[in-house]
Write an enzyme that holds these catalytic residues in place. Structure first.
Site, mmCIF file in Angstrom:
data_model
loop_
_atom_site.group_PDB
_atom_site.id
_atom_site.type_symbol
_atom_site.label_atom_id
_atom_site.label_comp_id
_atom_site.label_asym_id
_atom_site.label_seq_id
_atom_site.Cartn_x
_atom_site.Cartn_y
_atom_site.Cartn_z
ATOM 1 N N CYS A 2 -7.158 4.797 0.592
ATOM 2 C CA CYS A 2 -8.391 4.039 0.647
ATOM 3 C C CYS A 2 -8.140 2.614 1.090
ATOM 4 C CB CYS A 2 -9.057 4.033 -0.734
ATOM 5 S SG CYS A 2 -9.148 5.657 -1.511
ATOM 6 N N ASP A 98 -6.980 11.093 -9.940
ATOM 7 C CA ASP A 98 -5.954 10.192 -10.449
ATOM 8 C C ASP A 98 -6.485 8.785 -10.697
ATOM 9 O OD1 ASP A 98 -6.230 9.980 -7.634
ATOM 10 O OD2 ASP A 98 -4.294 8.998 -7.461
ATOM 11 N N VAL A 288 6.471 13.463 17.981
ATOM 12 C CA VAL A 288 6.308 12.764 19.255
ATOM 13 C C VAL A 288 7.401 13.228 20.204
ATOM 14 C CG1 VAL A 288 6.432 10.524 20.413
ATOM 15 C CG2 VAL A 288 5.257 10.730 18.203
#
Length: 665
Positions: A2, A98, A288
């Site tokens: 977040c 959590d 990659v």
């Protein structure tokens, strides 16, 4: 994962503070596009953007209990075990996330709760009773948290760009701090390259009221366990296996699918192997692949994919891709960088999200805790050579430092390299350890700063700054342990986890998880015998011996090669700079930002305008990348993106200004 933001104190009225917090949150939606919320009281505003991974329907933030409010970015991987312990104490829960565990643990244990968390986090916790804000950051600085004091208020954010939304504010660079960053690839302590903006130090918490900072403390420091090493390599391997296996188990906890990055090196290969142990179903891996064979490791990636039978995606990256995406990547770097290595990871995270994956496990941290960096080999050579400086045999080991670099084995280059390393014989064993060589390489940048910014290379000042962050038992450690500490305090948290980890994955709403950075793994390996980690010049020796039978021979036996991407070559096309690079390195733009000397930059560019040599040295790559990214960093400071929040996606709105609360969602 977040994004969090906060405003405490100052002279803003309630509506103005609410508008300000919404503007700050709007810059963080890439970190959490699944919902957003705010909390407002008489002194404080908190904002949150959510990337929902655990308890998708519950767990919205900010989250409030009778006394506390939490706004939290991160994951507590041992939240199930902590919940069980709290329930034994009579604590009840309304969600399975959590976040609520972190909130209730703080209610019960206060700031002692932080040392109970196995995870990565940046937290803002408001005590409604004491009118006090506690801010905290995880042990290794995996998740960012910045503080700005401006206009009588304290502002907090996961990313610096949120401060750009403040009325009348514009971030500016501290030139001496910028030069320190240029020398060490990060600033020391809690400083940043920006005036007035600092970073909450890893493993610490701080307390604030509306009047200012009122205290804080450190709940963790690297190497604080004073542990003991297993006596044999076999015992060390068994302990590593046990700890790392459990670390991966915890980091696979998620209510959404978890993938993994696979570079082709041993670190990510071990992590994908352990993922396959716990996850019997086919899972996604990502890598990659470079068009330039010098950087491409796709052969080794395919070898590991065949071993674990994963559903694999390889992203093809060429020079033009790096040039095209560099400016956007710098927006998320938020600071000058020295390599383009983060750009392919920026591109890769976009593909990861397009394939429905929000969480990836990666191998970051192994180089620091298992002596995988070149600096460890160089220190070992210098220590050995320094015992007999007049030896003609000992410096011959220089030729074996870098098997992947042809000029190190070239007899014609030996004399110059011997003179170079000889210059560090009397300087390697101070507080900077391996950073002495990094600073020595990068001090050339002082010549490129504008004359109005007379930055100076002051080694004693750097050493004194380093002393201020060293633990009391630093002097008792081995030279390699000292370097482990310094690399984790500078390169890892302030550069790699920023420019290649957290920022690049969350630029496209993908959470990175790092099993090697479980504090149980770090603390145990820190005290393992040096020879288990670096045997001769064989880096991460223990890792290869422990997991060799699980991995393809081609990966186990390959020489260590750091992950890199084309730097200078990406910005020169058809005999000259690309259009975008030429714009930012033009005399007009150099004068506008005023950091670098126009003549020096022009000479550097002209050196490569006609032809790029087959082999480009470290310094030229570093100079071009650093100067260009610094120019772009100034651009974003003066041209912040203005994003709008979708009111329909608001999940929480708590108004605590009149003693009443309300929520949406």
């Amino acid at each position: 994962m977040c994004g969090v933001s906060g405003i405490l104190g100052g002279h803003l009225d309630g509506p103005s503070r609410e508008r300000a917090i919404c503007s700050m949150v709007s810059t963080l939606t890439h970190r959490g596009p699944d919902g957003w919320g705010i909390y407002c009281s008489g002194e404080l505003a908190l904002g949150h953007t959510r990337l929902s991974i655990v308890d998708l329907q519950g767990g919205h933030q900010p989250m409030m209990s009778d006394r506390f409010v939490i706004c939290y970015n991160g994951e507590i991987y041992n939240h199930i075990e902590l919940r069980q312990e709290l329930e034994k104490k009579g604590v009840t829960f309304e969600t399975t996330c959590d976040t609520e565990v972190a909130l209730k643990a703080f209610e019960v244990y206060g700031t002692d709760a932080f040392s109970l968390f196995n995870g990565q986090f940046a937290m803002l916790i408001w005590d409604r009773q004491k009118k006090e804000l506690v801010v905290a950051r995880d042990r290794y600085g995996i998740r960012p948290l910045y503080v700005l004091q401006y206009g009588g208020a304290f502002y907090f954010s996961s990313e610096i760009k949120a401060f750009d939304t403040l009325e009348g504010y514009r971030r500016t660079m501290d030139m001496q701090a910028l030069f320190e960053h240029a020398l060490l690839w990060n600033t020391m302590g809690d400083s940043t390259v920006y005036n007035g903006i600092r970073s909450v130090s890893s493993g610490t918490f701080e307390r604030f009221t509306a009047q200012g900072r009122v205290g804080g403390g450190r709940y963790y420091e690297i190497g604080e366990s004073c542990g003991a090493s297993p006596e044999t390599l076999e015992e060390a391997g068994e302990l590593l296996e046990s700890l790392l296996l459990d670390s991966v188990r915890l980091r696979l906890r998620s209510d959404v699918p978890v993938g993994a990055y696979l570079s082709g090196g041993i670190d990510s290969s071990v992590i994908t192997h352990l993922t396959s142990v716990w996850n019997r179903e086919k899972f996604k891996t990502f890598s990659v692949a470079f068009e330039d064979a010098e950087f491409d490791e796709s052969f080794f990636q395919r070898e590991m994919v065949s071993r674990i039978n994963s559903d694999h995606l390889a992203l093809q990256v060429g020079y033009s891709h790096i040039n095209e995406h560099f400016l956007d990547a710098v927006y998320h770097f938020e600071r000058p960088v020295f390599r383009t290595a983060g750009v392919p990871l920026f591109m890769l995270s976009e593909k990861v999200r397009e394939h429905g994956i929000k969480v990836v496990l990666t191998g970051e941290g192994a180089d620091e805790i298992l002596c995988g960096y070149d600096s460890f080999k160089e220190l070992k050579l210098l220590e050995f050579w320094g015992r007999d400086p007049s030896s003609t045999m000992r410096p011959l080991l220089i030729k074996k430092l870098y098997p992947h670099l042809r000029h190190y084995s070239n007899p014609r280059q030996y004399g110059l390299m011997k003179m170079y390393y000889e210059g560090f014989l009397g300087e390697y064993d101070n507080e900077l350890t391996g950073l002495n060589i990094r600073a020595g390489n990068n001090r050339i940048l002082a010549k490129y700063f504008h004359k109005d910014h007379p930055v100076t290379f002051e080694k004693e000042r750097l050493i004194e700054t380093a002393r201020q962050v060293l633990p009391d038992n630093f002097s008792s450690w081995t030279l390699l342990q000292k370097n482990q500490f310094m690399e984790m305090k500078t390169l890892l948290s302030g550069y790699l986890l920023s420019s290649q980890g957290d920022r690049m994955s969350l630029a496209h709403s993908v959470e990175g998880r790092y099993p090697f950075l479980d504090h149980r793994v770090v603390e145990a390996l820190f005290y393992f015998k040096d020879r288990f980690k670096l045997r001769g010049f064989s880096q991460k020796y223990l890792l290869g011996k422990t997991y060799g039978h699980h991995l393809p021979d081609a990966i186990v036996n390959r020489p260590k090669k750091p992950y890199t991407a084309p730097d200078l070559k990406s910005f020169f096309h058809g005999g000259g700079l690309s259009e975008q690079a030429a714009h930012f390195l033009s005399p007009e733009m150099l004068r506008e930002y005023g950091v670098f000397d126009e003549t020096m930059v022009e000479r550097l560019v002209n050196k490569f305008n006609r032809q790029i040599p087959a082999e480009i040295g470290y310094r030229d790559n570093m100079l071009i990348t650093f100067i260009l990214s610094c120019q772009m960093t100034h651009h974003w400071a003066g041209h912040p993106k203005k994003d709008l929040l979708d009111p329909a996606s608001m999940t929480v709105r708590i108004d605590d200004r009149q003693g009443t609360t309300g929520a949406v969602g």
